[in-house]
Scaffold this active site. Structure first.
Site, PDB file in Angstrom:
ATOM      1  N   TYR A 133       0.735  -0.662  -0.056  1.00 16.92           N
ATOM      2  CA  TYR A 133      -0.026  -0.221  -0.559  1.00 16.92           C
ATOM      3  C   TYR A 133       1.011   1.335  -0.361  1.00 16.92           C
ATOM      4  O   TYR A 133       1.523   1.540   1.219  1.00 16.92           O
ATOM      5  CB  TYR A 133      -0.782   0.350   1.481  1.00 16.92           C
ATOM      6  N   LYS A 161      -1.201  -0.851  -4.177  1.00 17.54           N
ATOM      7  CA  LYS A 161      -2.081  -0.176  -4.269  1.00 17.54           C
ATOM      8  C   LYS A 161      -1.352   1.053  -4.860  1.00 17.54           C
ATOM      9  O   LYS A 161      -1.256   1.588  -3.227  1.00 17.54           O
ATOM     10  CB  LYS A 161      -3.315  -0.662  -2.917  1.00 17.54           C
TER      11      LYS A 161
HETATM   12  O1  NGF Z   1      -8.648   8.201   1.176  1.00 17.40           O
HETATM   13  C1  NGF Z   1      -7.461   8.549   0.874  1.00 17.40           C
HETATM   14  C2  NGF Z   1      -6.123   9.547   1.256  1.00 17.40           C
HETATM   15  N1  NGF Z   1      -7.304   7.893  -0.822  1.00 17.40           N
HETATM   16  C3  NGF Z   1      -8.656   7.924  -0.946  1.00 17.40           C
HETATM   17  C4  NGF Z   1      -8.153   5.746  -1.356  1.00 17.40           C
HETATM   18  O2  NGF Z   1      -6.230   5.540  -1.802  1.00 17.40           O
HETATM   19  C5  NGF Z   1      -7.303   5.164  -0.024  1.00 17.40           C
HETATM   20  C6  NGF Z   1      -8.594   7.882  -2.721  1.00 17.40           C
HETATM   21  O3  NGF Z   1      -9.741   6.594  -2.905  1.00 17.40           O
HETATM   22  C7  NGF Z   1      -8.659   3.892   0.278  1.00 17.40           C
HETATM   23  O4  NGF Z   1      -8.805   3.498  -0.324  1.00 17.40           O
HETATM   24  C8  NGF Z   1      -7.851   3.174   1.846  1.00 17.40           C
HETATM   25  O5  NGF Z   1      -6.987   2.986   2.360  1.00 17.40           O
HETATM   26  O6  NGF Z   1      -8.796   3.125   2.081  1.00 17.40           O
HETATM   27  C9  NGF Z   1      -9.506   8.707  -2.084  1.00 17.40           C
HETATM   28  O7  NGF Z   1     -10.073   9.199  -0.694  1.00 17.40           O
HETATM   29  C10 NGF Z   1     -10.141   9.416  -3.122  1.00 17.40           C
HETATM   30  O8  NGF Z   1      -9.853  10.018  -4.545  1.00 17.40           O
HETATM   31  C11 NGF Z   1     -10.199  11.125  -3.520  1.00 17.40           C
HETATM   32  O9  NGF Z   1      -8.667  11.872  -2.886  1.00 17.40           O
HETATM   33  O10 NGF Z   1      -5.909   9.376   0.300  1.00 17.40           O
END
Ligand code: NGF
Length: 289
Positions: A133, A161
């Site tokens: 990740y 990821k």
């Molecule tokens: O929330 C974040 C912080 N990133 C998410 C995702 O990459 C994290 C992304 O969906 C994730 O999936 C997890 O670990 O739970 C963003 O919220 C989205 O693209 C809006 O910026 O960067």
């Protein structure tokens, strides 16, 4: 076929305890309504990094019990406490999770040798495969192409990821590791990531917007780039509004508009204010109704 995963949220009660019923409702909504291919459990969106050890175990148990074999499951077990990460890797593997993932260790400025040792230790005693990740904006840890290469020397480390806006690196990574699993992490950048050949995506906003994202993936695969761009634009209108309203609590508030009890975020994450609640209603009406 490219795969779409929702980053599972955790429903919390006002006192910071886990709201099991609400967490199950979000899992069901993702499987039954969103029809996602999988769930990423215990990630940033799940608020894993502000949970106690017992809460992490509880969420891993709830998710696999509710999802059973209906969708693919990836358990994020990374922790600043390597012993905890190793324990959780075994714990989720014993529960039946088909994949594990671990955030790069953060806060202390670890050397690459230390990061590599962390990953090799996590997978050493478990019969499971791990997805790195990588989220430099939150961890401050950027891995280079050669460093990914070194981590992939361990055959149990099967993918990334990739929550990173560095598309030069993404192209280099895709090109050097054609057989590795690369899942895009920034929902607002899904289309450029698809253009560079990712295998799918994991994200927070797919909890609400999976159908549009799936349609975008399908349009891209069919070569209809104009349609894919329009869908990305529509998604980004939603994502911009969610970010402006504070994204995690807002996704939970919009869930409520959809009839799903998503609870609240855990402090110190923001608790809902009247303005935020009004903002979430507007987001629902403007972009999802
Ligand atoms: O929330 C974040 C912080 N990133 C998410 C995702 O990459 C994290 C992304 O969906 C994730 O999936 C997890 O670990 O739970 C963003 O919220 C989205 O693209 C809006 O910026 O960067």
């Amino acid at each position: 076929m490219k795969k779409l995963y929702s980053a599972l949220m955790t429903a919390f009660n006002d006192d910071g305890s886990i709201n099991e019923a609400g967490t199950r409702e979000m899992i069901r909504y993702n499987i039954d309504v969103n029809k996602v291919d999988g769930l990423y459990v215990g990630g940033s969106t799940g608020e894993n990094f502000n949970m106690s050890h017992e809460q992490k175990e509880q969420v891993f148990k709830i998710a696999i019990d509710e999802a059973k074999n209906d969708v693919d499951l990836i358990a994020q077990v990374g922790s600043l406490d390597l012993n905890e990460a190793k324990y959780l890797a075994k714990f989720v593997t014993d529960l039946g999770y088909p994949h594990i993932s671990a955030v790069t260790p953060f806060y202390y400025n670890y050397t690459f040798e230390q990061i590599k040792d962390y990953y090799n230790e996590i997978v050493k005693d478990v019969d499971n495969e791990l997805i790195i990740y990588s989220i430099p904006a939150l961890t401050g840890v950027s891995l280079s192409l050669d460093q990914f290469d070194e981590l992939f020397e361990n055959p149990k480390i099967i993918g990334i990821k990739y929550t990173n806006a560095d598309f030069f690196l993404l192209e280099r990574v895709r090109n050097r590791f054609p057989d590795k699993l690369i899942l895009s992490g920034f929902d607002e950048m899904l289309l450029p990531a698809l253009a560079l050949g990712v295998d799918g995506a994991i994200g927070s906003t797919y909890n609400l917007n999976a159908k549009r994202a799936k349609a975008e993936m399908n349009a891209f695969d069919a070569g209809d780039i104009d349609k894919a761009r329009q869908l990305q634009k529509d998604s980004n209108d939603l994502i911009s509004a969610l970010i402006a309203n504070d994204i995690y609590p807002s996704i939970k508030l919009v869930f409520k508009e959809l009839g799903v009890n998503a609870g609240v975020t855990k402090k110190p994450m923001a608790q809902p204010t009247p303005e935020m609640i009004a903002g979430a209603k507007k987001i629902y009406n403007d972009y999802l109704k």
